[in-house]
Design a protein around this motif. Structure first.
Motif, PDB file in Angstrom:
ATOM      1  N   GLN A   1       3.514   2.256  -9.629  1.00  0.00           N
ATOM      2  CA  GLN A   1       3.493   0.849 -10.029  1.00  0.00           C
ATOM      3  C   GLN A   1       4.058   0.024  -8.876  1.00  0.00           C
ATOM      4  O   GLN A   1       5.058   0.395  -8.271  1.00  0.00           O
ATOM      5  N   MET A   2       3.427  -1.105  -8.578  1.00  0.00           N
ATOM      6  CA  MET A   2       3.829  -1.923  -7.440  1.00  0.00           C
ATOM      7  C   MET A   2       4.138  -3.345  -7.860  1.00  0.00           C
ATOM      8  O   MET A   2       3.424  -3.946  -8.670  1.00  0.00           O
ATOM      9  N   GLN A   3       5.204  -3.883  -7.280  1.00  0.00           N
ATOM     10  CA  GLN A   3       5.516  -5.312  -7.354  1.00  0.00           C
ATOM     11  C   GLN A   3       5.785  -5.804  -5.936  1.00  0.00           C
ATOM     12  O   GLN A   3       6.504  -5.148  -5.187  1.00  0.00           O
ATOM     13  N   MET A   4       5.204  -6.957  -5.589  1.00  0.00           N
ATOM     14  CA  MET A   4       5.444  -7.530  -4.270  1.00  0.00           C
ATOM     15  C   MET A   4       5.998  -8.938  -4.421  1.00  0.00           C
ATOM     16  O   MET A   4       5.530  -9.707  -5.269  1.00  0.00           O
ATOM     17  N   PHE A   5       6.986  -9.252  -3.612  1.00  0.00           N
ATOM     18  CA  PHE A   5       7.695 -10.525  -3.681  1.00  0.00           C
ATOM     19  C   PHE A   5       7.688 -11.214  -2.323  1.00  0.00           C
ATOM     20  O   PHE A   5       7.748 -10.557  -1.288  1.00  0.00           O
TER      21      PHE A   5
ATOM     22  N   GLY B   1       0.423  -4.311  -9.123  1.00  0.00           N
ATOM     23  CA  GLY B   1      -0.714  -3.418  -9.139  1.00  0.00           C
ATOM     24  C   GLY B   1      -0.288  -1.989  -9.385  1.00  0.00           C
ATOM     25  O   GLY B   1       0.889  -1.699  -9.623  1.00  0.00           O
ATOM     26  N   THR B   2      -1.248  -1.090  -9.289  1.00  0.00           N
ATOM     27  CA  THR B   2      -1.010   0.324  -9.560  1.00  0.00           C
ATOM     28  C   THR B   2      -1.758   1.182  -8.551  1.00  0.00           C
ATOM     29  O   THR B   2      -2.673   0.717  -7.860  1.00  0.00           O
ATOM     30  N   GLY B   3      -1.385   2.450  -8.514  1.00  0.00           N
ATOM     31  CA  GLY B   3      -2.104   3.385  -7.663  1.00  0.00           C
ATOM     32  C   GLY B   3      -3.563   3.500  -8.044  1.00  0.00           C
ATOM     33  O   GLY B   3      -4.435   3.681  -7.187  1.00  0.00           O
TER      34      GLY B   3
ATOM     35  N   GLU C   1       0.824  -1.197   0.000  1.00  0.00           N
ATOM     36  CA  GLU C   1       0.000   0.000   0.000  1.00  0.00           C
ATOM     37  C   GLU C   1       0.863   1.253   0.000  1.00  0.00           C
ATOM     38  O   GLU C   1       2.065   1.196   0.270  1.00  0.00           O
ATOM     39  N   ILE C   2       0.225   2.365  -0.264  1.00  0.00           N
ATOM     40  CA  ILE C   2       0.824   3.676  -0.037  1.00  0.00           C
ATOM     41  C   ILE C   2       0.267   4.214   1.272  1.00  0.00           C
ATOM     42  O   ILE C   2      -0.960   4.260   1.462  1.00  0.00           O
TER      43      ILE C   2
ATOM     44  N   ASP D   1       8.063  -3.211  -3.931  1.00  0.00           N
ATOM     45  CA  ASP D   1       8.701  -2.090  -4.613  1.00  0.00           C
ATOM     46  C   ASP D   1       7.602  -1.225  -5.212  1.00  0.00           C
ATOM     47  O   ASP D   1       6.752  -1.724  -5.971  1.00  0.00           O
ATOM     48  N   ILE D   2       7.623   0.054  -4.887  1.00  0.00           N
ATOM     49  CA  ILE D   2       6.624   0.990  -5.401  1.00  0.00           C
ATOM     50  C   ILE D   2       7.372   2.132  -6.071  1.00  0.00           C
ATOM     51  O   ILE D   2       8.188   2.815  -5.425  1.00  0.00           O
ATOM     52  N   THR D   3       7.116   2.342  -7.357  1.00  0.00           N
ATOM     53  CA  THR D   3       7.838   3.379  -8.086  1.00  0.00           C
ATOM     54  C   THR D   3       7.631   4.735  -7.417  1.00  0.00           C
ATOM     55  O   THR D   3       6.515   5.120  -7.095  1.00  0.00           O
ATOM     56  N   GLY D   4       8.751   5.423  -7.198  1.00  0.00           N
ATOM     57  CA  GLY D   4       8.704   6.723  -6.559  1.00  0.00           C
ATOM     58  C   GLY D   4       8.838   6.682  -5.058  1.00  0.00           C
ATOM     59  O   GLY D   4       9.134   7.703  -4.433  1.00  0.00           O
ATOM     60  N   LEU D   5       8.608   5.504  -4.465  1.00  0.00           N
ATOM     61  CA  LEU D   5       8.673   5.386  -3.004  1.00  0.00           C
ATOM     62  C   LEU D   5       9.716   4.379  -2.541  1.00  0.00           C
ATOM     63  O   LEU D   5       9.895   4.183  -1.334  1.00  0.00           O
TER      64      LEU D   5
END
Length: 276
Positions: free
Chosen positions: A196-200, A209-211, A121-122, A262-266
């Motif tokens: 954009q999100m990737q979880m491992f 997923g995405t925002g 999450e954000i 991993d969340i792009t920008g964060l």
């Protein structure tokens, strides 16, 4: 959450006061004994939101009386697919306590949880109260101090996640624990909806997923919560952490391992689960 324990129920609640108390007791006992319970919808129904939040409020009041501190809120049911599955047309919320916040560097014993699942999450940390004013887009954005990548470890006191809307709301939004990443970004330098999100789990990708998957925009979820929390008499306050909702599917965690999102920008956020 405007009705203190022991007072009359909101006029829209269809369940009785005794049913509210019994549901809260069932869920609290499940948490205290680490033994999942049967659903509480036999007591409060599947869609009586006022009754479900009254149960949540009793549980929250008991936690506070026992020494816990509220540090924020979590938003759930932000995915249209999940809303359709549960037959609802709105998100829900739960309360975050200080003892739910886990550090990235520290292991999380699986024994702390009953049947955990993890979602990326954000999180927003607020710089201003959201008590007065129109709570429009401009005010919501201005109230955010920074955004940070987060992992929410959701959990259910109800056996095998056999939940409806009423069950999960009563169970504090199926809340468990949460972990915040180290990188902080202001909204001037980060666009939540474009993330954009990737979880491992142990380097195996388990979720993407995405925002935009979070109510169309995580800031829209925050705005919904700000208005709803104020209506319940418990507005969002400066310093609080807001978990804005999953960016992609959750993953079951039933064995030791490391989860990284991993969340792009964060940047990234990591949680390590252990048997001890």
């Amino acid at each position: 959450m405007s009705t203190p324990p022991g007072t009359s129920l909101p006029p829209t609640a269809r369940a009785t006061a005794d049913a509210i108390a019994a549901a809260a007791e069932r869920l609290s006992t499940a948490a205290a004994t680490s033994t999942p319970c049967t659903p509480v919808r036999d007591l409060i129904g599947t869609d009586d939101a006022a009754a479900a939040y009254a149960v949540q409020e009793r549980i929250v009041a008991d936690r506070i009386a026992a020494g816990a501190s509220v540090v924020g809120r979590k938003i759930g049911l932000t995915s249209p697919a999940v809303q359709q599955q549960l037959g609802v047309d709105q998100p829900d919320f739960g309360v975050l306590f200080d003892d739910m916040h886990c550090q990235e560097a520290g292991p999380i014993p699986l024994s702390r949880l009953l049947q955990p699942k993890v979602e990326a999450e954000i999180a927003f940390v607020l710089d201003h109260d959201l008590v007065d004013g129109p709570l429009d887009d401009a005010q919501i954005r201005a109230a955010v101090d920074y955004a940070v990548a987060a992992l929410e470890i959701v959990d259910s006191r109800i056996a095998v996640w056999d939940i409806t809307f009423g069950d999960t709301v009563a169970d504090n939004g199926s809340s468990g624990l949460f972990v915040l990443g180290a990188d902080r970004r202001t909204l001037d330098s980060f666009d939540p909806v474009a993330a954009q999100m990737q979880m491992f789990v142990d380097d195996t990708e388990v979720s993407t997923g995405t925002g935009a998957a979070c109510l169309g925009d995580p800031l829209r979820a925050l705005a919904w919560l700000a208005r709803t929390a104020r209506e319940f008499g418990q507005p969002l306050l400066a310093g609080q952490v807001i978990l804005s909702g999953a960016l992609g599917p959750m993953a079951v965690i039933d064995t030791p391992g490391t989860v990284r999102a991993d969340i792009t920008g964060l940047g990234s956020v990591t949680a390590t689960f252990t048997q001890e």
